[in-house]
Design a protein around this motif. Structure first.
Motif, PDB file in Angstrom:
ATOM      1  N   PRO A   1      -2.337  -3.779   3.539  1.00  0.00           N
ATOM      2  CA  PRO A   1      -3.188  -2.523   4.322  1.00  0.00           C
ATOM      3  C   PRO A   1      -3.969  -4.290   4.767  1.00  0.00           C
ATOM      4  CG  PRO A   1      -3.012  -2.011   2.136  1.00  0.00           C
ATOM      5  CD  PRO A   1      -1.494  -3.009   2.470  1.00  0.00           C
ATOM      6  N   GLN A   2      -3.487  -5.056   3.777  1.00  0.00           N
ATOM      7  CA  GLN A   2      -4.294  -6.521   4.481  1.00  0.00           C
ATOM      8  C   GLN A   2      -3.825  -6.989   5.397  1.00  0.00           C
ATOM      9  OE1 GLN A   2      -3.857  -9.464   1.110  1.00  0.00           O
ATOM     10  NE2 GLN A   2      -4.579  -7.927  -0.499  1.00  0.00           N
TER      11      GLN A   2
ATOM     12  N   MET B   1     -11.135   4.482   6.299  1.00  0.00           N
ATOM     13  CA  MET B   1     -12.776   3.877   6.738  1.00  0.00           C
ATOM     14  C   MET B   1     -13.217   4.165   8.108  1.00  0.00           C
ATOM     15  SD  MET B   1     -14.120   2.318   4.072  1.00  0.00           S
ATOM     16  CE  MET B   1     -15.285   2.267   4.370  1.00  0.00           C
ATOM     17  N   SER B   2     -12.954   3.837   8.751  1.00  0.00           N
ATOM     18  CA  SER B   2     -12.821   4.081  10.437  1.00  0.00           C
ATOM     19  C   SER B   2     -12.209   5.856  11.319  1.00  0.00           C
ATOM     20  CB  SER B   2     -11.926   3.157  10.977  1.00  0.00           C
ATOM     21  OG  SER B   2     -10.905   3.123  11.478  1.00  0.00           O
TER      22      SER B   2
ATOM     23  N   ARG C   1      -3.354  -6.146  12.919  1.00  0.00           N
ATOM     24  CA  ARG C   1      -4.487  -6.587  13.059  1.00  0.00           C
ATOM     25  C   ARG C   1      -4.790  -6.321  13.930  1.00  0.00           C
ATOM     26  NH1 ARG C   1      -6.751  -6.329   8.264  1.00  0.00           N
ATOM     27  NH2 ARG C   1      -9.309  -6.955   7.800  1.00  0.00           N
TER      28      ARG C   1
ATOM     29  N   GLY D   1      -3.340  -5.048   8.293  1.00  0.00           N
ATOM     30  CA  GLY D   1      -2.463  -4.227   8.607  1.00  0.00           C
ATOM     31  C   GLY D   1      -1.433  -3.870   9.925  1.00  0.00           C
TER      32      GLY D   1
ATOM     33  N   GLY E   1       0.504  -1.530  -0.161  1.00  0.00           N
ATOM     34  CA  GLY E   1       0.192  -0.191  -0.434  1.00  0.00           C
ATOM     35  C   GLY E   1       1.221   1.232  -0.193  1.00  0.00           C
TER      36      GLY E   1
ATOM     37  N   ASN F   1      -4.028   2.243   4.334  1.00  0.00           N
ATOM     38  CA  ASN F   1      -4.323   2.700   3.247  1.00  0.00           C
ATOM     39  C   ASN F   1      -3.298   4.166   2.342  1.00  0.00           C
ATOM     40  OD1 ASN F   1      -5.825   4.929   3.508  1.00  0.00           O
ATOM     41  ND2 ASN F   1      -6.998   4.972   1.261  1.00  0.00           N
TER      42      ASN F   1
ATOM     43  N   MET G   1      -6.386  -2.062  10.824  1.00  0.00           N
ATOM     44  CA  MET G   1      -8.349  -2.779  10.876  1.00  0.00           C
ATOM     45  C   MET G   1      -7.617  -2.261   9.236  1.00  0.00           C
ATOM     46  SD  MET G   1      -9.385  -4.936  11.518  1.00  0.00           S
ATOM     47  CE  MET G   1     -10.259  -5.781  11.516  1.00  0.00           C
ATOM     48  N   ARG G   2      -7.793  -1.095   8.972  1.00  0.00           N
ATOM     49  CA  ARG G   2      -7.738  -0.863   6.608  1.00  0.00           C
ATOM     50  C   ARG G   2      -6.721   0.479   6.800  1.00  0.00           C
ATOM     51  NH1 ARG G   2     -14.142  -1.873   5.622  1.00  0.00           N
ATOM     52  NH2 ARG G   2     -14.500  -4.285   5.896  1.00  0.00           N
TER      53      ARG G   2
ATOM     54  N   GLU H   1      -8.217  -3.660  15.669  1.00  0.00           N
ATOM     55  CA  GLU H   1      -8.616  -1.750  16.096  1.00  0.00           C
ATOM     56  C   GLU H   1      -8.501  -1.098  17.001  1.00  0.00           C
ATOM     57  OE1 GLU H   1     -13.514  -3.021  16.049  1.00  0.00           O
ATOM     58  OE2 GLU H   1     -13.189  -3.119  13.577  1.00  0.00           O
TER      59      GLU H   1
ATOM     60  N   GLU I   1      -6.558   5.580   7.877  1.00  0.00           N
ATOM     61  CA  GLU I   1      -7.493   4.566   8.050  1.00  0.00           C
ATOM     62  C   GLU I   1      -8.529   4.849   7.550  1.00  0.00           C
ATOM     63  OE1 GLU I   1      -7.307   0.812  10.685  1.00  0.00           O
ATOM     64  OE2 GLU I   1      -6.260   2.635  12.059  1.00  0.00           O
TER      65      GLU I   1
END
Length: 383
Positions: free
Chosen positions: A64-65, A111-112, A85, A67, A50, A96, A93-94, A87, A109
């Motif tokens: 990324p996969q 998304m979060s 990996r 974490g 990433g 990028n 977690m995700r 939270e 991250e």
């Protein structure tokens, strides 16, 4: 509040320079060096890459996969992992994106809405949850970069309208304090005008949204957060001359460092380029007239006659900008601009390879083998 929009009228030095395929820019030779990755060693093996950062002694590879950030010596020896990996604090977690803030490495991250800062010497981590406070905005704002002055850059989560079509033609990149307090607008970025709605041949009420060739603006940041580069790259319309795209660099205060309109040789889309996409679309549910639907798809695709001029952009550690052209004959040419926006060199890499980190002495490239296994490869640059 002073707006820091990318005002092209304020740009410095708009004289065109030669494009990626003009042949007038010297081509540099690459000497393959260190390779990081392994197909059968879990310690050295890499999943999807990433991002890559480096300091004087170490290489940092975002996974990324998994974490985490994998740390290697510059000779390719495994050192340690940063994060894992999950939270919780210091977990990912995700992820990028990543970069430097002083001596600390940050990871986003989107998304979060979290950012994690790692002390690369001790491995200690600090995780914060980001929330932008933008008066009157209904968007959820996603952190995308940390500037050298400690402020954050964020963009809105893309919303969709009827049929899934993007509801806006451009988005704002805002600058906030770490607590989310709005400070300025850094730039406005087009999210592409290349989308179309297809209803012909579909069941009543069905609409498909398609995007044949990504042409949205590209924005990326220097690894140390000192500047940003925006590439306006909509493909040539076949009518205006010359064909050109725009590159603008702004510093962390929002001031324009340079703007360049770069001429290039347009690459025409082959007549059979979209054939596989049309054929695969015929297997989707909801089609009640295959012939009408295929005709509508082909008519839409045939309007896209030229590839966008730039497919990727990387900002170097030394103020250079690296621009990838269209893949041709299994290769992709990268044009290199210096700190003033002048084209100074070009390199060629396999078409599936991407420059993730670079300066005028070396570049770190992600490559995938026939098994789709990722490797990070260092190339020395001979100018």
């Amino acid at each position: 509040m002073r707006s820091l929009l990318l005002g092209y009228a304020l740009a410095l030095g708009a004289a065109p320079v030669s494009g990626p395929v003009s042949g007038q820019i010297p081509e540099w030779t690459l000497e393959r060096g260190v390779t990081v990755g392994s197909v059968d060693d879990p310690v050295y093996g890499l999943s999807r890459v990433g991002g890559v950062l480096a300091d004087a002694e170490r290489l940092f590879v975002l996974q990324p996969q998994d974490g985490k950030v994998r740390v290697f010596s510059r000779a390719g020896e495994f050192v340690r992992d940063l994060g894992r990996r999950g939270e919780g604090p210091g977990e990912l977690m995700r992820p990028n994106g990543m970069g430097w803030h002083g001596s600390r490495l940050w990871v986003t991250e989107p998304m979060s809405g979290r950012l994690t800062f790692f002390d690369v010497a001790t491995g200690e981590a600090e995780t914060i949850r980001y929330r932008a406070e933008v008066p009157g905005s209904l968007h959820r704002w996603i952190p995308s970069a940390v500037l050298a002055n400690g402020r954050f850059v964020a963009s809105p989560a893309i919303t969709t309208g009827p049929g899934g079509l993007m509801a806006a033609s451009e988005i704002a990149l805002i600058v906030t304090d770490p607590d989310g307090t709005l400070r300025d607008t850094l730039a406005r970025q087009s999210i592409g005008g290349n989308f179309g709605k297809i209803t012909a041949g579909l069941a009543v009420g069905e609409t498909w949204v398609i995007s044949p060739l990504p042409d949205q603006d590209l924005t990326t940041f220097a690894p140390d957060g000192s500047s940003a580069v925006l590439v306006k790259r909509q493909g040539w319309d076949g009518r205006t001359a010359p064909a050109e795209f725009e590159v603008t660099r702004i510093d962390l205060h929002g001031d324009t460092v340079y703007r360049r309109r770069i001429e290039y040789e347009p690459r025409r889309v082959p007549s059979d380029f979209f054939s596989d996409r049309i054929d695969s679309s015929m297997d989707r549910p909801g089609i009640n007239n295959r012939r009408a639907h295929a005709r509508a798809l082909r008519e839409f695709y045939e309007q896209r006659r030229y590839f966008p001029p730039v497919t990727a952009v990387t900002v170097g550690n030394d103020g250079t900008t690296w621009l990838a052209g269209v893949r041709e004959g299994g290769e992709r040419e990268w044009l290199v601009l210096d700190g003033s926006g002048s084209a100074i060199g070009r390199i060629r890499l396999p078409g599936s390879s991407g420059v993730l980190l670079a300066d005028l002495t070396e570049c770190w490239v992600v490559e995938n083998d026939a098994l789709d296994i990722s490797y990070v490869v260092q190339y020395g640059i001979v100018r």
